[in-house]
Enzyme design. Structure first.
Site, mmCIF file in Angstrom:
data_model
loop_
_atom_site.group_PDB
_atom_site.id
_atom_site.type_symbol
_atom_site.label_atom_id
_atom_site.label_comp_id
_atom_site.label_asym_id
_atom_site.label_seq_id
_atom_site.Cartn_x
_atom_site.Cartn_y
_atom_site.Cartn_z
ATOM 1 N N HIS A 150 3.459 2.095 -9.679
ATOM 2 C CA HIS A 150 2.596 0.774 -10.113
ATOM 3 C C HIS A 150 3.580 0.034 -10.183
ATOM 4 O O HIS A 150 4.619 -0.023 -10.694
ATOM 5 C CB HIS A 150 1.529 1.254 -10.946
ATOM 6 C CG HIS A 150 0.565 0.129 -11.282
ATOM 7 N ND1 HIS A 150 0.985 -0.971 -11.926
ATOM 8 C CD2 HIS A 150 -0.659 0.323 -11.037
ATOM 9 C CE1 HIS A 150 -0.184 -1.755 -12.039
ATOM 10 N NE2 HIS A 150 -1.184 -1.207 -11.201
ATOM 11 N N ASP A 196 -5.803 5.332 -8.301
ATOM 12 C CA ASP A 196 -6.287 5.876 -7.039
ATOM 13 C C ASP A 196 -6.088 7.252 -6.735
ATOM 14 O O ASP A 196 -6.531 7.572 -5.761
ATOM 15 C CB ASP A 196 -5.675 5.014 -5.899
ATOM 16 C CG ASP A 196 -6.053 3.568 -5.949
ATOM 17 O OD1 ASP A 196 -7.321 3.257 -6.297
ATOM 18 O OD2 ASP A 196 -5.227 2.400 -5.575
HETATM 19 N N1 CMC Z 1 6.078 6.986 -3.376
HETATM 20 C C1 CMC Z 1 7.401 6.860 -3.220
HETATM 21 N N2 CMC Z 1 8.276 6.164 -3.611
HETATM 22 C C2 CMC Z 1 7.738 5.082 -4.188
HETATM 23 C C3 CMC Z 1 6.280 4.800 -4.310
HETATM 24 C C4 CMC Z 1 5.453 5.856 -3.889
HETATM 25 N N3 CMC Z 1 4.197 5.849 -3.960
HETATM 26 N N4 CMC Z 1 5.924 3.806 -5.294
HETATM 27 C C5 CMC Z 1 7.430 3.255 -5.249
HETATM 28 N N5 CMC Z 1 8.064 4.152 -4.838
HETATM 29 C C6 CMC Z 1 9.522 3.645 -5.093
HETATM 30 C C7 CMC Z 1 9.959 2.936 -3.835
HETATM 31 O O1 CMC Z 1 10.608 3.433 -2.709
HETATM 32 C C8 CMC Z 1 11.317 2.120 -4.469
HETATM 33 O O2 CMC Z 1 12.329 2.783 -4.385
HETATM 34 P P1 CMC Z 1 13.863 2.346 -4.338
HETATM 35 O O3 CMC Z 1 13.986 1.598 -5.459
HETATM 36 O O4 CMC Z 1 14.733 3.398 -4.225
HETATM 37 O O5 CMC Z 1 13.711 1.493 -2.894
HETATM 38 C C9 CMC Z 1 10.731 2.036 -5.932
HETATM 39 O O6 CMC Z 1 9.953 3.223 -6.196
HETATM 40 C C10 CMC Z 1 9.961 0.596 -6.192
HETATM 41 O O7 CMC Z 1 9.004 0.575 -5.329
HETATM 42 P P2 CMC Z 1 8.208 -0.554 -4.932
HETATM 43 O O8 CMC Z 1 7.422 -0.546 -3.580
HETATM 44 O O9 CMC Z 1 9.336 -2.015 -4.650
HETATM 45 O O10 CMC Z 1 7.352 -1.020 -6.097
HETATM 46 P P3 CMC Z 1 6.396 -2.055 -6.424
HETATM 47 O O11 CMC Z 1 6.089 -2.551 -7.702
HETATM 48 O O12 CMC Z 1 6.617 -3.412 -5.220
HETATM 49 O O13 CMC Z 1 5.043 -1.463 -5.676
HETATM 50 C C11 CMC Z 1 3.156 -0.258 -5.200
HETATM 51 C C12 CMC Z 1 4.254 -0.906 -6.405
HETATM 52 C C13 CMC Z 1 1.716 0.364 -6.010
HETATM 53 C C14 CMC Z 1 2.819 -1.012 -4.074
HETATM 54 C C15 CMC Z 1 3.940 1.237 -5.035
HETATM 55 O O14 CMC Z 1 4.190 1.932 -5.776
HETATM 56 C C16 CMC Z 1 3.081 1.894 -3.819
HETATM 57 O O15 CMC Z 1 3.219 1.579 -2.506
HETATM 58 N N6 CMC Z 1 2.263 2.873 -4.102
HETATM 59 C C17 CMC Z 1 1.570 3.736 -3.097
HETATM 60 C C18 CMC Z 1 0.258 2.957 -2.898
HETATM 61 C C19 CMC Z 1 -0.697 3.123 -3.857
HETATM 62 O O16 CMC Z 1 -0.943 4.179 -4.621
HETATM 63 N N7 CMC Z 1 -1.285 1.903 -4.356
HETATM 64 C C20 CMC Z 1 -2.132 1.859 -5.297
HETATM 65 C C21 CMC Z 1 -1.689 0.902 -6.427
HETATM 66 S S1 CMC Z 1 -2.731 1.087 -8.108
HETATM 67 C C22 CMC Z 1 -4.205 0.533 -7.755
HETATM 68 C C23 CMC Z 1 -4.490 -0.718 -7.259
HETATM 69 O O17 CMC Z 1 -3.603 -1.556 -7.321
HETATM 70 O O18 CMC Z 1 -5.339 -0.847 -6.330
#
Ligand code: CMC
Length: 381
Positions: A263, A317
């Protein structure tokens, strides 16, 4: 210093886009509040109608206010035969979130044009949208299944009415309660992508139907609300708790995102995920076992052991899809349920944006060329 010299913050992470008194998150402590009320308290003691009033008006309603709001919602749940007909003709293979966008657009075309700066007119529009959104979603579900439209029952609240319109029979008290808690948990969540989209569209003084239809488009994406569908597909693809370690190894090697984890704000387990997990246990006890839950528990343990130090934990989720599956809801209707709840949050933000509105117009850092030469088409290589 021009905008060109400023540092880009990808995804506007941590940049305030508005002042808001609607909801609050402490991402380190795992706290979510609506208008100062902890989400755990609202999930236990409130219901979707009361929580909607709270989000829209800033304080808990009196009995008379809540009764009046319920009455108003019940009066606005119906959609016209022409809307039902249009929804029934939408492509059956299309996603229900696209059908919801179409339904909202049509509803907007039929609804009175309002002055977005008039609080009383806004209040009425909020009730119309909160009331009719579940009906639009259920109408597409019925049409897609080749079943006749079920009109809303004026004696049922939002959650029970939705299940009734979806299945054609009244849900039992547990099913209605479980969905009601899910709606409370999903009703608002500060400046997430769909709420930001809603506020951007609101800032143009567009009508609230356009505001909500735009937000539905943003919510649909797999990194936002669309993740709940992907979680169930992911758990089914893993197959069993025993298969989790090998699946996770493969996923990590390909640097794939694990759906339902991570998140932007929470760096600990999402408080909504905790409450949803207790709901999974409740529905398991009363409605029978859920095989995917064992896989989910094993996946949570494995992911937190591997990525917990990076702040990656289950988000809202992760468990919601397991609950909806138990309620017999088709997988691609999970995100529309999120929308049924979040429409309240979007509208609360719409009203807040309208008070002291300034149109969103951020800058950009231009990375293209200047003074390009126009080459006539027959001379291009
Ligand atoms: N699985 C594996 N690695 C992850 C995940 C994940 N679900 N989420 C973040 N990371 C890692 C990512 O690879 C990155 O690693 P590094 O720094 O080594 O490159 C680090 O954590 C930071 O990730 P980010 O994608 O830059 O973080 P963000 O704040 O931009 O993204 C997020 C947040 C929710 C989009 C992301 O965690 C994600 O894609 N999660 C999976 C999709 C998901 O479950 N979405 C629902 C979100 S909550 C409800 C809603 O908003 O609807």
């Amino acid at each position: 210093m021009t905008v060109q010299d400023k540092e880009l913050v990808p995804g506007l992470a941590g940049i305030p886009a508005a002042e808001s008194s609607i909801s609050y998150i402490d991402g380190q402590a795992g706290i979510l509040e609506y208008r100062g009320h902890r989400i755990e308290t609202l999930a236990e003691k409130s219901n979707f109608e009361e929580t909607s009033w709270l989000l829209l008006n800033g304080e808990l309603p009196t009995k008379a206010q809540l009764n009046g709001f319920r009455k108003k919602l019940n009066g606005y749940r119906g959609i016209g035969d022409d809307v039902v007909e249009v929804i029934s003709k939408l492509p059956k293979q299309g996603h229900p979130m696209a059908a919801l966008q179409a339904g909202l657009a049509m509803l907007g075309m039929e609804s009175p044009v309002i002055d977005v700066h008039d609080a009383a007119q806004r209040e009425d529009a909020c009730a119309r949208l909160i009331a009719a959104t579940p009906t639009l979603v259920a109408a597409f579900a019925r049409a897609r299944a080749g079943k006749p439209f079920v009109a809303p029952d004026p004696n049922l609240d939002t959650a029970a009415n939705f299940l009734y319109m979806l299945n054609g029979q009244k849900p039992d008290a547990l099913e209605a309660h479980v969905l009601d808690v899910c709606l409370v948990l999903h009703a608002d969540h500060t400046m997430n992508a769909s709420t930001f989209a809603a506020r951007v569209v609101a800032s143009t003084e567009a009508d609230p139907y356009s505001v909500c239809a735009s937000a539905v488009g943003a919510l649909k994406g797999p990194l936002h609300g669309g993740a709940n569908e992907r979680v169930l597909e992911q758990l089914e693809a893993i197959g069993s708790a025993a298969a989790v370690p090998a699946w996770l190894e493969k996923m990590s090697a390909s640097k794939g995102k694990i759906m339902g984890f991570g998140h932007r704000v929470y760096k600990t387990k999402d408080p909504r995920a905790k409450r949803l997990q207790t709901l999974v246990r409740e529905v398991r006890e009363k409605l029978g076992s859920t095989p995917v839950y064992d896989t989910a528990l094993a996946l949570e343990d494995a992911v937190v052991a591997k990525l917990g130090a990076k702040g990656i934990h289950p988000n809202v989720d992760f468990f919601s899809g397991i609950v909806y599956e138990k309620l017999g809801i088709p997988t691609d209707f999970f995100t529309p349920i999120f929308a049924i709840a979040r429409v309240t949050g979007w509208l609360a933000h719409w009203c807040e944006q309208m008070d002291g509105n300034k149109i969103f117009r951020p800058g950009q850092i231009y990375t293209g060329v200047h003074d390009a030469t126009y080459v006539p088409i027959d001379q291009r290589g």
